[in-house]
Design a protein around this motif. Structure first.
Motif, PDB file in Angstrom:
ATOM      1  N   PRO A   1       0.560  -1.180   0.017  1.00  0.00           N
ATOM      2  CA  PRO A   1       0.083   0.061  -0.069  1.00  0.00           C
ATOM      3  C   PRO A   1       0.847   1.350  -0.118  1.00  0.00           C
ATOM      4  CG  PRO A   1      -0.844  -1.717   1.485  1.00  0.00           C
ATOM      5  CD  PRO A   1       0.273  -2.025   0.979  1.00  0.00           C
ATOM      6  N   GLY A   2       1.955   1.197   0.629  1.00  0.00           N
ATOM      7  CA  GLY A   2       2.929   2.518   0.897  1.00  0.00           C
ATOM      8  C   GLY A   2       3.463   2.683  -0.582  1.00  0.00           C
ATOM      9  N   THR A   3       3.827   1.638  -1.328  1.00  0.00           N
ATOM     10  CA  THR A   3       4.526   2.115  -2.908  1.00  0.00           C
ATOM     11  C   THR A   3       3.422   2.379  -3.568  1.00  0.00           C
ATOM     12  OG1 THR A   3       5.899   0.048  -2.527  1.00  0.00           O
ATOM     13  CG2 THR A   3       5.600   0.520  -4.867  1.00  0.00           C
ATOM     14  N   TYR A   4       2.159   1.873  -3.589  1.00  0.00           N
ATOM     15  CA  TYR A   4       1.000   2.462  -4.276  1.00  0.00           C
ATOM     16  C   TYR A   4       0.753   3.813  -3.962  1.00  0.00           C
ATOM     17  CZ  TYR A   4      -3.752   3.141  -6.051  1.00  0.00           C
ATOM     18  OH  TYR A   4      -4.875   3.447  -6.612  1.00  0.00           O
ATOM     19  N   LEU A   5       0.762   4.405  -2.726  1.00  0.00           N
ATOM     20  CA  LEU A   5       0.379   5.739  -2.243  1.00  0.00           C
ATOM     21  C   LEU A   5       1.630   6.500  -2.867  1.00  0.00           C
ATOM     22  CD1 LEU A   5      -0.859   5.478   1.126  1.00  0.00           C
ATOM     23  CD2 LEU A   5      -1.817   6.377  -0.690  1.00  0.00           C
ATOM     24  N   VAL A   6       2.542   6.140  -2.620  1.00  0.00           N
ATOM     25  CA  VAL A   6       3.996   7.055  -3.106  1.00  0.00           C
ATOM     26  C   VAL A   6       3.747   7.149  -4.638  1.00  0.00           C
ATOM     27  CG1 VAL A   6       6.330   7.051  -3.539  1.00  0.00           C
ATOM     28  CG2 VAL A   6       5.607   6.484  -1.206  1.00  0.00           C
ATOM     29  N   GLY A   7       3.256   6.186  -5.457  1.00  0.00           N
ATOM     30  CA  GLY A   7       3.033   6.255  -6.775  1.00  0.00           C
ATOM     31  C   GLY A   7       2.171   7.302  -7.202  1.00  0.00           C
ATOM     32  N   VAL A   8       0.939   7.204  -6.488  1.00  0.00           N
ATOM     33  CA  VAL A   8      -0.221   8.177  -6.778  1.00  0.00           C
ATOM     34  C   VAL A   8       0.288   9.636  -6.511  1.00  0.00           C
ATOM     35  CG1 VAL A   8      -2.390   8.643  -5.909  1.00  0.00           C
ATOM     36  CG2 VAL A   8      -1.746   6.410  -6.346  1.00  0.00           C
ATOM     37  N   CYS A   9       1.061   9.846  -5.519  1.00  0.00           N
ATOM     38  CA  CYS A   9       1.471  11.098  -4.778  1.00  0.00           C
ATOM     39  C   CYS A   9       2.399  11.484  -5.995  1.00  0.00           C
ATOM     40  CB  CYS A   9       2.307  11.151  -3.722  1.00  0.00           C
ATOM     41  SG  CYS A   9       1.122  10.666  -2.116  1.00  0.00           S
ATOM     42  N   ARG A  10       3.404  10.767  -6.588  1.00  0.00           N
ATOM     43  CA  ARG A  10       4.324  11.432  -7.691  1.00  0.00           C
ATOM     44  C   ARG A  10       3.458  12.064  -8.827  1.00  0.00           C
ATOM     45  NH1 ARG A  10       9.765   7.412  -7.982  1.00  0.00           N
ATOM     46  NH2 ARG A  10      10.290   7.999  -5.654  1.00  0.00           N
ATOM     47  N   HIS A  11       2.446  10.959  -9.270  1.00  0.00           N
ATOM     48  CA  HIS A  11       1.506  11.370 -10.174  1.00  0.00           C
ATOM     49  C   HIS A  11       0.896  12.671  -9.963  1.00  0.00           C
ATOM     50  CE1 HIS A  11      -0.933  10.867 -13.717  1.00  0.00           C
ATOM     51  NE2 HIS A  11      -2.085  11.072 -12.947  1.00  0.00           N
ATOM     52  N   LEU A  12       0.331  12.799  -9.031  1.00  0.00           N
ATOM     53  CA  LEU A  12      -0.572  13.927  -8.423  1.00  0.00           C
ATOM     54  C   LEU A  12       0.736  15.123  -8.507  1.00  0.00           C
ATOM     55  CD1 LEU A  12      -2.889  12.664  -5.629  1.00  0.00           C
ATOM     56  CD2 LEU A  12      -3.479  13.359  -7.936  1.00  0.00           C
TER      57      LEU A  12
END
Length: 196
Positions: A80-91
């Motif tokens: 879940p942390g990796t997923y959130l970091v990826g979404v944050c990078r995109h945002l």
């Protein structure tokens, strides 16, 4: 080599994560925040943002994550942390692109271009404009923002806090949008007499 694999926890199953979120949302999201936010903050700071920008981006990502997980639309292939970091990078990349299209300096320049209606003389071809009448036609939020800033001369920090904006920049952008709506309404009113 086996020891390092055993020390690394496997990503939790999406169904298990969904159950955790439904059972104790606050605790689960707090754990995710504590593990993940430092990485997001570092990423945003390294790319010209502030800690507040990182908080805004992370909050948006957390909402996306939560809604997708609870609705059953999220299938994790990583932690879940990796997923959130990826979404944050995109945002954050989207935010940087938006900022490059409309730099903060342009907002200030646009305000300077607004004519001062208080000094405009009343003539038959250009009737005296009662700006507050046009402000009253805006939505309640725009009324509040424009009056707070221009009439009561409140700082943008205070306006951002009163309106629950994540940052002063958000309040600045919203003020600019409201100002544009006001300018458009005034322009239309000025165009009507000449069209007759």
């Amino acid at each position: 080599m086996t020891a390092s694999v055993l020390l690394r926890p496997a990503p939790p199953a999406t169904a298990f994560l969904r159950d955790e979120l439904l059972a104790d949302r606050t605790s689960t999201l707090t754990r995710l925040y504590q593990r993940t936010f430092p990485m997001v903050r570092r990423h945003v700071l390294e790319r010209g943002g502030t800690t507040q920008d990182a908080k805004d981006v992370f909050q948006d990502a957390l909402v996306v994550f939560y809604e997708k997980t609870v609705s059953g639309r999220l299938i994790l292939t990583c932690s879940p942390g990796t997923y959130l970091v990826g979404v944050c990078r995109h945002l954050w990349q989207q935010e940087l692109s938006r900022r490059n299209r409309l730099p903060l300096s342009e907002l200030g320049e646009a305000e300077e271009q607004l004519p001062d209606f208080a000094e405009a003389p009343a003539t038959e071809s250009a009737p005296a404009l009662a700006v507050l009448d046009y402000v009253a036609k805006l939505g309640e939020k725009c009324q509040h923002i424009l009056l707070s800033f221009y009439y009561f001369q409140q700082p943008l920090e205070q306006i951002a806090a009163e309106n629950n904006y994540g940052s002063v920049r958000s309040a600045t952008v919203q003020k600019f949008k409201c100002l544009e709506r006001l300018r458009k309404a005034v322009r239309q009113a000025l165009a009507l007499p000449s069209a007759r």
